[in-house]
Structures are given as structure tokens and as C-alpha cells.
Design an enzyme around this catalytic site. Structure first.
Site, PDB file in Angstrom:
ATOM      1  N   HIS A  24       0.767  -1.051   0.149  1.00 58.65           N
ATOM      2  CA  HIS A  24       0.138  -0.023  -0.098  1.00 58.65           C
ATOM      3  C   HIS A  24       1.077   1.086  -0.109  1.00 58.65           C
ATOM      4  CE1 HIS A  24      -3.871  -2.154   1.017  1.00 58.65           C
ATOM      5  NE2 HIS A  24      -3.186  -2.771   1.521  1.00 58.65           N
TER       6      HIS A  24
ATOM      7  N   ASN B 192     -10.438  -2.838   2.666  1.00 58.32           N
ATOM      8  CA  ASN B 192      -9.940  -2.813   1.105  1.00 58.32           C
ATOM      9  C   ASN B 192     -11.259  -2.607   0.218  1.00 58.32           C
ATOM     10  OD1 ASN B 192      -7.133  -3.149   1.108  1.00 58.32           O
ATOM     11  ND2 ASN B 192      -7.516  -5.618   1.045  1.00 58.32           N
TER      12      ASN B 192
HETATM   13 FE1  HDE Z   1      -2.666  -4.761   5.533  1.00 55.92          FE
HETATM   14  N1  HDE Z   1      -0.630  -3.978   6.048  1.00 55.92           N
HETATM   15  N2  HDE Z   1      -1.756  -6.537   6.124  1.00 55.92           N
HETATM   16  N3  HDE Z   1      -4.209  -5.494   4.857  1.00 55.92           N
HETATM   17  N4  HDE Z   1      -3.119  -2.998   4.810  1.00 55.92           N
HETATM   18  C1  HDE Z   1      -0.340  -2.636   5.611  1.00 55.92           C
HETATM   19  O1  HDE Z   1       0.776  -1.354   7.493  1.00 55.92           O
HETATM   20  C2  HDE Z   1      -0.550  -6.865   6.980  1.00 55.92           C
HETATM   21  C3  HDE Z   1      -4.587  -6.870   4.916  1.00 55.92           C
HETATM   22  C4  HDE Z   1      -4.346  -2.709   4.284  1.00 55.92           C
HETATM   23  O2  HDE Z   1      -3.115   3.692   3.874  1.00 55.92           O
HETATM   24  C5  HDE Z   1       0.947  -2.248   6.444  1.00 55.92           C
HETATM   25  O3  HDE Z   1       1.225   0.781   7.745  1.00 55.92           O
HETATM   26  C6  HDE Z   1      -0.711  -8.367   7.180  1.00 55.92           C
HETATM   27  C7  HDE Z   1      -5.854  -7.234   4.831  1.00 55.92           C
HETATM   28  C8  HDE Z   1      -4.655  -1.357   4.095  1.00 55.92           C
HETATM   29  O4  HDE Z   1      -1.650   3.354   5.534  1.00 55.92           O
HETATM   30  C9  HDE Z   1       1.508  -3.716   6.928  1.00 55.92           C
HETATM   31  C10 HDE Z   1      -1.838  -8.845   6.706  1.00 55.92           C
HETATM   32  C11 HDE Z   1      -6.548  -5.978   4.586  1.00 55.92           C
HETATM   33  C12 HDE Z   1      -3.234  -0.839   4.305  1.00 55.92           C
HETATM   34  C13 HDE Z   1       0.370  -4.512   6.717  1.00 55.92           C
HETATM   35  C14 HDE Z   1      -2.620  -7.671   6.146  1.00 55.92           C
HETATM   36  C15 HDE Z   1      -5.321  -5.098   4.616  1.00 55.92           C
HETATM   37  C16 HDE Z   1      -2.457  -1.796   4.854  1.00 55.92           C
HETATM   38  C17 HDE Z   1       1.980  -1.679   5.463  1.00 55.92           C
HETATM   39  C18 HDE Z   1      -2.337 -10.199   6.989  1.00 55.92           C
HETATM   40  C19 HDE Z   1      -7.861  -5.694   4.214  1.00 55.92           C
HETATM   41  C20 HDE Z   1      -2.605   0.593   4.045  1.00 55.92           C
HETATM   42  C21 HDE Z   1       2.283  -0.178   5.888  1.00 55.92           C
HETATM   43  C22 HDE Z   1      -1.983 -10.765   8.065  1.00 55.92           C
HETATM   44  C23 HDE Z   1      -8.829  -5.828   5.191  1.00 55.92           C
HETATM   45  C24 HDE Z   1      -2.990   1.440   5.118  1.00 55.92           C
HETATM   46  C25 HDE Z   1       1.245  -0.160   7.055  1.00 55.92           C
HETATM   47  C26 HDE Z   1      -2.679   2.935   4.663  1.00 55.92           C
HETATM   48  C27 HDE Z   1      -1.024  -1.773   5.265  1.00 55.92           C
HETATM   49  C28 HDE Z   1       0.203  -5.633   6.981  1.00 55.92           C
HETATM   50  C29 HDE Z   1      -3.578  -8.270   5.241  1.00 55.92           C
HETATM   51  C30 HDE Z   1      -5.441  -3.767   4.286  1.00 55.92           C
HETATM   52  C31 HDE Z   1       2.712  -4.163   6.759  1.00 55.92           C
HETATM   53  C32 HDE Z   1       0.299  -8.661   8.152  1.00 55.92           C
HETATM   54  C33 HDE Z   1      -6.733  -8.404   4.816  1.00 55.92           C
HETATM   55  C34 HDE Z   1      -5.634  -0.657   3.595  1.00 55.92           C
HETATM   56  O5  HDE Z   1       1.495  -3.557   8.476  1.00 55.92           O
END
Ligand code: HDE
Length: 698
Positions: free
Chosen positions: A78, A151
Site C-alpha cells: 500500500h 479494502n
Molecule cells: Fe495490511 N498492511 N496486512 N491488509 N493493509 C499494511 O501497514 C498486513 C490486510 C491494508 O493507508 C502495512 O502501515 C498483514 C488485509 C491497508 O496506510 C502492514 C496482513 C487488509 C493498508 C500490513 C495484512 C489490509 C495496509 C504496510 C495479513 C484488508 C494501508 C504499511 C495478516 C482488510 C494502510 C502499514 C494505509 C497496510 C500488514 C492483510 C488492508 C505491513 C501482516 C486483509 C488498507 O502493516
């Protein structure tokens, strides 16, 4: 569905706490970071005008040092995003479900910051690539910050967070050559997919038109996981969160999305910014699907499984409040880049479930900020700071902003009067008292094992055009996979179990063997389709905020333009004049117009529809311009509404090959002003409201 009381007008004011730094005052002067005045910043301090630079030039060293360290690591996923401030207000109290005050007090206007994003590309990548879009909202509630980090698709690729690093490594560019950028159309991603049947459902969503939205303002959002709402009696309900855009949902044509990636890589970011600047505030209703705790397995799948959605036809979405994005960020870096969302930012009344994907996220978002924002004090940055007062004994670390007073930085203490004291139960977060009883295991629950039925349900719920787009997207992606065994495995192990006909079609397109017909494993549930999964019925009959181009040259018929403009603007859309150059042009009645754009610098892809006013001299000039011909061809091939004023047909005929024009559906969405003008305008507008005329593609 809850009745909707009148909604108060959103405020355009940003809270000053969030606005951060201000424009320097008019009488301010240049200083160093220490506040020492600087009289000039044009020349370094040197020994003689042509001599070497002196180390003693502290202004130069400070300026270069600050520049050298301007970049912070981009988000690991993202990375590319755009943000906006807004407000949220609940329609009526949800006290029966939750104690969260922003959901129980309809008088409360809660400030919100939203960041939309793509997942795979780097910070400078294009907006319109095929990808999932992030929809993350930070609610600055009076009880602390609540982040809904969702999402634009309601399911995810994997069931357990332990697979997330593998998924992201496979999706991101090849580590040897950092290719390809912002794309899933490559061997490594599809290799992973072909070996992970749990990805089947999400793959269908990403290949659908939801993967290439027309605008952040025109897409849904989802919390994905099942969460909990907990009321004052400590009673919990399972909940799925939704965002419903009031402008309806629309997608781009794939070719258009690809062209936009080159011609306007900032398409979505610009669209969001411009809409807010123009006062066309994006609006979304927050929706909830509420299910009693006991029904967690009632629907034939496990509500803890993030690869499953809860069909809206089974549990309707209650629209409970409205989010209005009414202000652009003041500074991209300070706000959009430094905002730190965290799934664990929960407030009393909202809790998590044991969804194993969600559980891993509870750790990841806090952890990632240590690297990205340089230490543990990121919650003190203006954009992350809660409006609720913060008191605790956390202290020190890199980047501490606040200056704590007092010496009692521990609990319990007596020298500080015992403060801060533990909050009362009513004011504090209590984890839902769930009874857990189990052995330590590294195992996937049997209730998570059906990977194909909902993928099939999604496919079967699409309109003919949407299914065609999905099939074409798969053909595109898999044609870019160079390893034949990977293509074969995707067809055999992912597509065939979902839908044999789809698998056959793709097998032929990407030169692999026909799959085994016994492979189809999707269970046909009693529910054959879920209409809410298609983007078609969710469309709103509105043209609000759409952009219509008018192609004109000297001598164009002004009355055509005037009649259409009035109707377009009354519907909340804009009509922009495109002429051969930026020089003024003269209409057939002698009026002089200043074009909004030159045809040389813009194309059909940045507009939703096109009008060609009549006027023989204008049409004759446009027919000789390759840019005008190309404009018409793109508008036609991307299924946009085309309005042809009196005598404008020669431009259309010069642009569109007769074989295309001779198909039965070829004139869908193309309208000529052979009717009385009033009828022409009304029909033209109704066609724009349909967004695209996909039947033309067939
Ligand atoms: Fe994320 N995800 N994600 N994700 N995600 C990040 O956090 C992570 C997942 C989502 O505009 C990171 O600050 C793991 C699902 C959005 O700043 C990180 C897993 C969904 C954004 C991270 C998931 C998301 C992130 C990267 C699986 C939808 C952007 C930078 C366990 C429900 C937020 C940060 C923004 C961002 C980890 C799966 C949505 C690395 C470990 C499912 C919208 O922490």
C-alpha cells in the site's frame, strides 16, 4: 434497514490539531532550524568567489543534511496512496449493539482521515493498475482512535497471516531485477496462486472490474474480517463493515486503465483532490451486517474465514451513518504519508474475532511503523494524535514530541497523587469475555476448507459484460506468465474447480491442455447468484461529478453546446471544451470561447463521455486531426457515451471502421441529434448515467 434522519451539513473545517503546520506569516523571514536569521540562500560560503566551500557554512550543511534525509521507507504494501479529511455521523443510536459513542450518538460529528491506496506498486507507481485498493479510515473519536483498515474487496487471498509475507513476496517484483512494477501479471505471483487454492475466491475479485475502479469515489469498501460489536451488557454480535459510495460503483475499461497509467499516472489521486476542491465531496455510507455470535457457522462457511463473504441477500447491510470527505490534506508527507493505521486501534464497544488473518494484523501494523516512522513515538505526529487525551507512563524513545512533566512515570505511584489512575470500567476498553478452550496446534480448521463455492457464486453473479472482462483479465495475466507448467496449474487447480467452462476458455487462450472435467469442485449452494456482488445493480442513475468533453473547432454550432451544457451542469457534471490548440475559437454565431484543453495534450481516457457539437467547418477541421480521430476511437472502444450534434456524424464515421459500426449493438450509447434538442439532451444524459455501454464490446 434503519430509517435515515436528515443529515447535517458536513463542516469543511479541519480540526486545527490535524491541520499541522501553517503557511508562514507574511512578515516571516528565513531562518535555520535553530531560528537564526538567514539573509541569502543562493550561494554557499566560499573562500573567494571562485574558491572552495567552507566547512563552517552551517546553513549549507543543515540544508543539505535535511535534504539527504527527506525520504522515509515507503510502506511495504500500500505504498501508493491518496488521503482526505472528512467527518462521520451515525444516523441513529446503535446502543443495542455497541457502546462506541460515535455509533450511538447521532449528534456527534467525528473527524476522520481516509487513505486510499493500491497494494503492490511503489510510491511513484501508476494509480490505475489492476490491483486491490486499500480503504483505510481513522476515526478520531472522543473515546480514542478507531481505525477501520479495509479494502475495496470483501475477501482476502489467504486465511492465515503467516502466509502474508509469502503472498507479498510472490506479488512484488522479482528480487533479482525489480521487474515488473505494480503488476500481478507475472510468473511468481501465479506460481504462488496455483499452489494455494485458498486464493481462488480473491483472484476472481481482483480479475473483475473491481480491480480497476473509475475513481476512489466510486468504489465500495469492506472491513473484510468479521469483527465484534459489544454493548453495555457485555453482549457481543458479529459484524461485517461495509462502505457504500453514494455515487455508485464504476470501473474502467482495461485498455483505458493501461493508457491512463502512462498518460496520467495520478488519475485517481487527481480525481479525489479535484472533486474535493470543487466541493463535490465524496460520500459513503457505513454499512453493517450483524449476526448473533451463535450463528458463526450457520451459513455453510466459517465467519472467521477471511476468504468468505456474507452474502447481502442472507444478511442485509444496514446503512448506519455517513462519511463525507470534505477537505484535502494540507501537506502530503505530514498527513498522507505519516498517517499510521493500525487494526489494533479499537475503541470500547468494538472488538476483534479470532480470524487468523486479523490476529496477525493486530501485531503487524504497530510493528511496521517502528521502521517506517523511525521509532515508537509515531502516535504523537499530528495526523496520528488522538483527540482524546492521552495519559500513560510510556516514555522516551526516538522522536519524542511531548514534554512530560512530573517524576511519577510508573504505576502505582504515590508521589504523583497516583495519577493517571486506571480508568473506570465504563471508560475503558474491555476485551470481550470469550471462553476459549483448545490445544496448541499448527493446523487449519476444517471449517475453512471449501475454497471454490464462493468463487463460483461471485462468477455466477456477474453480468455478461463483467464476466467477459474477468475472462479477458485472466487471459491477459496468464498470457504474461512465461512458465507453461504454472499456466497449466492455474487452469487445473484454480479455474477448473471453480468453473469448467471458464477453465476451458482460458486453457485455449494460453496454450495449455484442457483441464480434467472432473475437477470442478465448487459446491452449488441453494443461492445461485448474489446480485449485490455485481457492480451493475449498484449503479446510481446520476451523472454527478462526471466529466464530459466537447470536441470543437472554429465554426462549431454554439446552440448544440449551450443546450447540452445546461443539462449536463444541472445534473452536477462538467462540460470541458477541447479544441485543436489552446488559442480561442469562434463559434458559428461569432461567440469566442477559450478551450479548457488542447486536443494535443488530452485524450478520451480522462473523460466519461464526449459531445461533438455540429457545425460544418468545425467537423471538417476535426476530421483532419489525428488526435480528434483517436479521441473518438478511444471513446468508442472504451464503451463511453458519444453525443453527435447536428452534422457531426462525419467525424464519427471517419473514426470508426464500418465493420465495427455494422454490429447489432454497435450504436449502443451513441446518440445523434436527429431528435428535437430537448429529447437529445435528455437521452444523452441518461446514457452518461449508465456509465459505459459494454454491450458494444460484444
Ligand atoms: Fe495490511 N498492511 N496486512 N491488509 N493493509 C499494511 O501497514 C498486513 C490486510 C491494508 O493507508 C502495512 O502501515 C498483514 C488485509 C491497508 O496506510 C502492514 C496482513 C487488509 C493498508 C500490513 C495484512 C489490509 C495496509 C504496510 C495479513 C484488508 C494501508 C504499511 C495478516 C482488510 C494502510 C502499514 C494505509 C497496510 C500488514 C492483510 C488492508 C505491513 C501482516 C486483509 C488498507 O502493516
Amino acid at each position: 434497514m434503519l430509517p435515515k434522519p436528515p443529515v447535517p451539513q458536513p463542516t469543511t473545517e479541519k480540526t486545527t490539531q490535524l491541520a499541522g503546520f501553517h503557511q508562514p506569516a507574511e512578515n516571516s523571514h528565513l531562518t535555520t532550524d535553530q531560528g537564526v536569521g538567514i539573509s541569502q540562500t543562493e550561494n554557499s560560503l566560499t573562500a573567494g568567489v571562485r574558491g572552495p566551500t567552507l566547512l563552517e557554512d552551517f546553513h549549507l550543511r543543515e540544508k543539505i543534511m535535511r535534504f539527504d534525509h527527506e525520504r522515509i521507507p515507503e510502506r511495504v504494501v500500500h505504498a501508493r496512496g491518496a488521503g482526505a479529511h472528512g467527518t462521520f455521523q451515525v444516523y441513529e443510536s446503535l446502543a443495542r449493539y455497541t457502546t462506541a459513542s460515535f455509533l450511538t450518538n447521532p449528534a456527534l460529528i467525528t473527524p476522520v482521515f481516509v487513505r486510499f491506496s493500491t497494494v503492490v506498486g511503489s510510491r511513484g507507481s501508476a494509480d490505475t493498475v489492476r490491483d486491490v485498493r486499500g480503504f483505510a479510515a481513522k476515526f478520531y473519536t472522543e473515546a480514542g482512535n478507531f481505525d477501520l483498515v479495509g479494502n475495496n474487496m470483501p475477501v482476502f487471498f489467504i486465511q492465515d497471516g503467516i502466509k502474508f509475507p509469502d503472498l507479498v513476496h510472490a506479488l512484488k517484483p522479482d528480487p533479482r531485477k525489480e521487474i515488473p512494477q505494480a503488476s500481478s501479471a507475472h510468473d511468481r505471483f501465479w506460481d504462488f496462486i496455483s499452489l494455494m487454492p485458498e486464493t481462488a475466491h480473491m483472484v476472481m475479485w481482483v480479475m473483475s472490474d473491481r480491480g480497476i475502479p473509475r475513481s476512489y469515489r466510486m468504489m465500495e469498501g469492506f472491513g473484510v474480517h468479521t469483527f465484534r460489536l459489544v454493548n453495555a451488557e457485555g453482549m457481543s454480535h458479529l459484524v461485517k463493515f461495509h462502505w457504500k459510495p453514494l455515487l455508485g460503483m464504476h470501473g474502467l475499461a482495461w485498455e483505458e486503465a493501461q493508457q491512463l497509467a502512462g498518460k496520467d499516472a495520478d488519475f485517481h489521486r487527481r480525481d479525489l483532490w479535484d472533486a474535493i476542491e470543487a466541493g463535490n465531496y465524496p460520500e459513503y455510507e457505513l454499512g453493517i451486517q450483524v449476526v448473533p455470535e451463535a450463528d458463526v457457522l450457520k451459513y455453510g462457511f466459517d465467519l472467521l474465514d477471511p476468504t468468505k463473504l456474507l452474502p447481502e441477500e442472507l444478511v442485509p447491510v444496514q446503512r448506519i451513518g455517513k462519511l463525507t470527505l470534505n477537505s484535502n490534506p494540507t501537506n502530503f508527507f505530514a498527513e498522507t504519508e505519516q498517517v499510521a493505521f493500525c487494526v489494533a486501534n479499537l475503541v470500547p464497544g468494538i472488538d476483534v474475532t479470532e480470524d487468523p488473518l486479523l490476529q496477525a494484523r493486530l501485531f503487524s501494523y504497530l510493528d511496521t511503523q517502528i521502521t517506517r516512522l523511525g521509532g515508537p513515538n509515531f502516535a504523537e505526529l499530528p495526523i496520528n494524535r488522538p483527540l482524546a487525551t492521552v495519559h500513560n507512563h510510556q516514555h522516551d524513545g526516538f522522536g519524542r514530541h511531548g514534554i512530560p512533566t512530573g517524576g511519577a512515570n510508573y504505576h502505582p505511584n504515590s508521589i504523583g497523587g497516583g495519577f493517571p489512575k486506571p480508568a473506570s470500567m465504563a471508560d475503558s476498553f474491555s476485551h470481550f469475555r470469550e471462553r476459549i478452550n483448545g490445544s496448541k496446534v499448527r493446523e487449519r480448521s476444517e471449517s475453512f476448507s471449501d475454497h471454490f463455492s464462493q468463487a463460483r457464486l461471485f462468477l455466477d453473479s456477474l453480468s455478461e459484460a463483467e464476466r467477459r472482462h474477468l475472462t479477458n483479465a485472466l487471459r491477459f495475466e496468464l498470457s504474461k506468465v512465461t512458465l507453461r507448467p504454472v499456466r497449466q496449474r492455474v487452469v487445473d487447480e484454480i479455474l477448473a474447480p471453480i468453473d469448467y467452462a471458464l477453465a476451458l476458455e482460458i486453457a485455449e487462450a494460453v496454450d495449455v491442455n484442457r483441464p480434467d472435467s472432473r475437477k470442478e469442485r465448487a459446491k452449488r449452494s441453494s443461492m445461485k447468484t448474489s446480485p449485490a456482488l455485481s457492480m451493475v445493480p449498484i449503479r446510481q442513475p446520476t451523472i454527478a461529478t462526471r466529466r464530459v468533453a466537447a470536441l470543437v473547432a472554429d465554426g462549431f454550432q454554439v446552440s448544440d453546446l449551450t443546450a447540452v451544457r445546461a443539462g449536463i451542469e444541472a445534473g452536477g457534471a462538467t462540460l470541458e471544451l477541447l479544441a485543436p490548440t489552446l488559442s480561442p475559437i469562434t463559434g458559428d454565431d461569432g461567440t469566442v470561447f477559450t478551450p479548457t484543453h488542447s486536443l494535443q495534450t488530452t485524450g478520451s481516457i480522462t473523460f466519461d463521455a464526449v459531445l461533438v457539437p455540429g457545425g460544418q467547418p468545425s467537423i471538417a477541421s476535426l476530421c483532419l486531426m489525428s488526435e480528434a480521430i483517436r479521441f473518438m476511437q478511444d471513446a468508442y472502444l472504451h464503451s463511453k457515451t458519444i453525443g453527435l450534434g447536428r452534422g457531426a456524424i462525419p467525424l464519427f464515421e471517419s473514426a470508426i471502421h464500418p465493420t465495427l459500426r455494422s454490429r447489432p449493438t454497435s450504436m449502443d450509447g451513441v446518440i445523434e441529434a436527429t431528435l428535437p434538442m430537448k429529447e437529445f439532451v435528455a437521452n444523452f444524459i441518461a446514457m452518461i448515467a449508465q456509465h459505459r455501454h459494454w454491450s458494444r464490446e460484444a
